[in-house]
Motif scaffolding. Structure first.
Motif, PDB file in Angstrom:
ATOM      1  N   UNK A 220     -57.804  34.877  26.418  1.00 28.78           N
ATOM      2  CA  UNK A 220     -58.199  35.410  25.009  1.00 28.78           C
ATOM      3  C   UNK A 220     -59.571  34.970  24.696  1.00 28.78           C
ATOM      4  N   UNK A 221     -60.407  34.456  25.813  1.00 24.39           N
ATOM      5  CA  UNK A 221     -61.742  33.955  25.612  1.00 24.39           C
ATOM      6  C   UNK A 221     -62.628  35.039  25.602  1.00 24.39           C
ATOM      7  N   UNK A 222     -63.461  35.103  24.600  1.00 24.44           N
ATOM      8  CA  UNK A 222     -64.721  36.136  24.505  1.00 24.44           C
ATOM      9  C   UNK A 222     -65.433  35.853  25.758  1.00 24.44           C
ATOM     10  N   UNK A 223     -65.895  36.853  26.381  1.00 23.39           N
ATOM     11  CA  UNK A 223     -66.916  36.528  27.684  1.00 23.39           C
ATOM     12  C   UNK A 223     -68.247  36.886  26.914  1.00 23.39           C
ATOM     13  N   UNK A 224     -69.129  35.884  27.209  1.00 22.31           N
ATOM     14  CA  UNK A 224     -70.533  36.235  26.563  1.00 22.31           C
ATOM     15  C   UNK A 224     -71.686  36.224  27.578  1.00 22.31           C
ATOM     16  N   UNK A 225     -72.587  37.169  27.263  1.00 21.70           N
ATOM     17  CA  UNK A 225     -73.871  37.209  28.132  1.00 21.70           C
ATOM     18  C   UNK A 225     -74.710  36.227  28.304  1.00 21.70           C
ATOM     19  N   UNK A 226     -75.013  35.445  27.269  1.00 21.50           N
ATOM     20  CA  UNK A 226     -75.985  34.466  27.175  1.00 21.50           C
ATOM     21  C   UNK A 226     -75.311  33.110  27.237  1.00 21.50           C
ATOM     22  N   UNK A 227     -75.886  32.527  28.522  1.00 19.04           N
ATOM     23  CA  UNK A 227     -75.317  30.998  28.608  1.00 19.04           C
ATOM     24  C   UNK A 227     -75.282  30.151  27.612  1.00 19.04           C
ATOM     25  N   UNK A 228     -76.394  30.289  26.674  1.00 19.65           N
ATOM     26  CA  UNK A 228     -76.357  29.089  25.594  1.00 19.65           C
ATOM     27  C   UNK A 228     -75.506  29.639  24.358  1.00 19.65           C
ATOM     28  N   UNK A 229     -74.764  30.712  24.384  1.00 19.94           N
ATOM     29  CA  UNK A 229     -73.721  31.071  23.476  1.00 19.94           C
ATOM     30  C   UNK A 229     -72.422  30.425  24.189  1.00 19.94           C
ATOM     31  N   UNK A 230     -72.337  29.954  25.208  1.00 15.22           N
ATOM     32  CA  UNK A 230     -70.862  29.517  25.854  1.00 15.22           C
ATOM     33  C   UNK A 230     -70.454  27.975  25.507  1.00 15.22           C
ATOM     34  N   UNK A 231     -69.210  28.014  25.373  1.00 15.84           N
ATOM     35  CA  UNK A 231     -68.544  26.385  25.508  1.00 15.84           C
ATOM     36  C   UNK A 231     -68.387  25.951  26.576  1.00 15.84           C
ATOM     37  N   UNK A 232     -67.948  26.859  27.619  1.00 14.09           N
ATOM     38  CA  UNK A 232     -67.608  26.676  28.799  1.00 14.09           C
ATOM     39  C   UNK A 232     -68.542  27.916  29.946  1.00 14.09           C
ATOM     40  N   UNK A 233     -69.051  27.471  30.993  1.00 14.34           N
ATOM     41  CA  UNK A 233     -69.402  28.211  31.750  1.00 14.34           C
ATOM     42  C   UNK A 233     -68.686  28.062  33.096  1.00 14.34           C
ATOM     43  N   UNK A 234     -68.390  29.131  33.691  1.00 12.45           N
ATOM     44  CA  UNK A 234     -67.610  29.276  34.987  1.00 12.45           C
ATOM     45  C   UNK A 234     -68.625  29.555  36.267  1.00 12.45           C
ATOM     46  N   UNK A 235     -68.693  28.740  37.303  1.00 14.68           N
ATOM     47  CA  UNK A 235     -69.733  29.315  38.393  1.00 14.68           C
ATOM     48  C   UNK A 235     -69.243  28.983  39.542  1.00 14.68           C
ATOM     49  N   UNK A 236     -69.159  30.126  40.259  1.00 16.51           N
ATOM     50  CA  UNK A 236     -68.453  30.402  41.583  1.00 16.51           C
ATOM     51  C   UNK A 236     -69.042  29.505  42.693  1.00 16.51           C
ATOM     52  N   UNK A 237     -70.223  28.877  42.577  1.00 18.77           N
ATOM     53  CA  UNK A 237     -70.873  28.199  43.777  1.00 18.77           C
ATOM     54  C   UNK A 237     -72.126  27.833  43.410  1.00 18.77           C
ATOM     55  N   UNK A 238     -72.912  27.109  44.300  1.00 16.84           N
ATOM     56  CA  UNK A 238     -74.151  26.283  44.109  1.00 16.84           C
ATOM     57  C   UNK A 238     -75.213  27.680  43.887  1.00 16.84           C
ATOM     58  N   UNK A 239     -75.142  28.609  44.675  1.00 17.93           N
ATOM     59  CA  UNK A 239     -75.885  29.679  44.733  1.00 17.93           C
ATOM     60  C   UNK A 239     -76.277  30.670  43.550  1.00 17.93           C
ATOM     61  N   UNK A 240     -75.171  30.428  42.660  1.00 17.04           N
ATOM     62  CA  UNK A 240     -75.073  31.125  41.435  1.00 17.04           C
ATOM     63  C   UNK A 240     -75.251  30.391  40.292  1.00 17.04           C
ATOM     64  N   UNK A 241     -75.565  29.113  40.418  1.00 13.87           N
ATOM     65  CA  UNK A 241     -75.615  27.998  39.285  1.00 13.87           C
ATOM     66  C   UNK A 241     -77.082  28.086  38.665  1.00 13.87           C
TER      67      UNK A 241
END
Length: 198
Positions: free
Chosen positions: A86-107
């Protein structure tokens, strides 16, 4: 609704969430220590089972989540996360409580995320980064939760990340925290932890 969206969550929501929550809290309170993720989550690719398990545990409708470009580009991943958390997905990383990152190349750079404020340092982003393993050359770490020293061994960790981490640590009490998730385990790197220069 697509079965890929409905399926793949925790078999026992309460029990599995409690198990992962304990591992995440242990990982953050004892930096560098590998804690098990002994539950099965079967999200759509490219979301890893370990990152998915953490997301199922910590994210809810009051918890904005940011996805890297790989995850955000998957309609199945976005739909699965929305359905199960149910979590809202945000486009700005500064608005996120949690960031999900699939690997080093996209961090992104760590300073792209919310660091909190002096009054509310908890209003920062926790980055959950998928890693392949906890093998390879280890780096010595020190700080709260570590008796003397501990070894941080994360496959793929770069000198650039280590340099960024030093800057992040200088922001204390502000700054981001990182959870490395992969190979059935999670390792925490809270903002208070120092990676010792080689």
């Amino acid at each position: 609704m697509d079965n890929l969206v409905l399926d793949g969550g925790f078999a026992d929501l309460v029990k599995d969430s409690q198990s992962v929550f304990r591992s995440v809290m242990d990982a953050l309170s004892r930096p560098g220590l590998r804690r098990p993720i002994d539950v099965e989550a079967m999200p759509p690719a490219p979301l890893s089972p370990e990152v998915a398990a953490v997301a199922l545990t910590v994210a809810d409708h009051d918890c904005p989540v940011w996805l890297d470009e790989t995850l955000a580009g998957s309609e199945a991943v976005v739909a699965w996360l929305k359905f199960h958390t149910g979590a809202p997905i945000v486009g700005d990383p500064r608005e996120a409580d949690f960031a999900l990152v699939s690997g080093w190349g996209t961090l992104p750079r760590l300073d792209a995320f919310a660091i909190g404020t002096d009054e509310y340092p908890d209003r920062s982003t926790t980055v959950v980064l998928a890693v392949e393993s906890f093998e390879g050359a280890g780096r010595t770490i020190t700080g709260p939760g570590i008796k003397d020293t501990e070894t941080l061994a994360i496959a793929g960790i770069t000198e650039d990340f280590i340099a960024q981490w030093a800057l992040n640590r200088e922001l204390f009490p502000c700054g981001v925290d990182v959870l490395f998730a992969g190979a059935g385990q999670v390792v925490g790197l809270p903002r208070t932890t120092r990676i010792v220069e080689a």
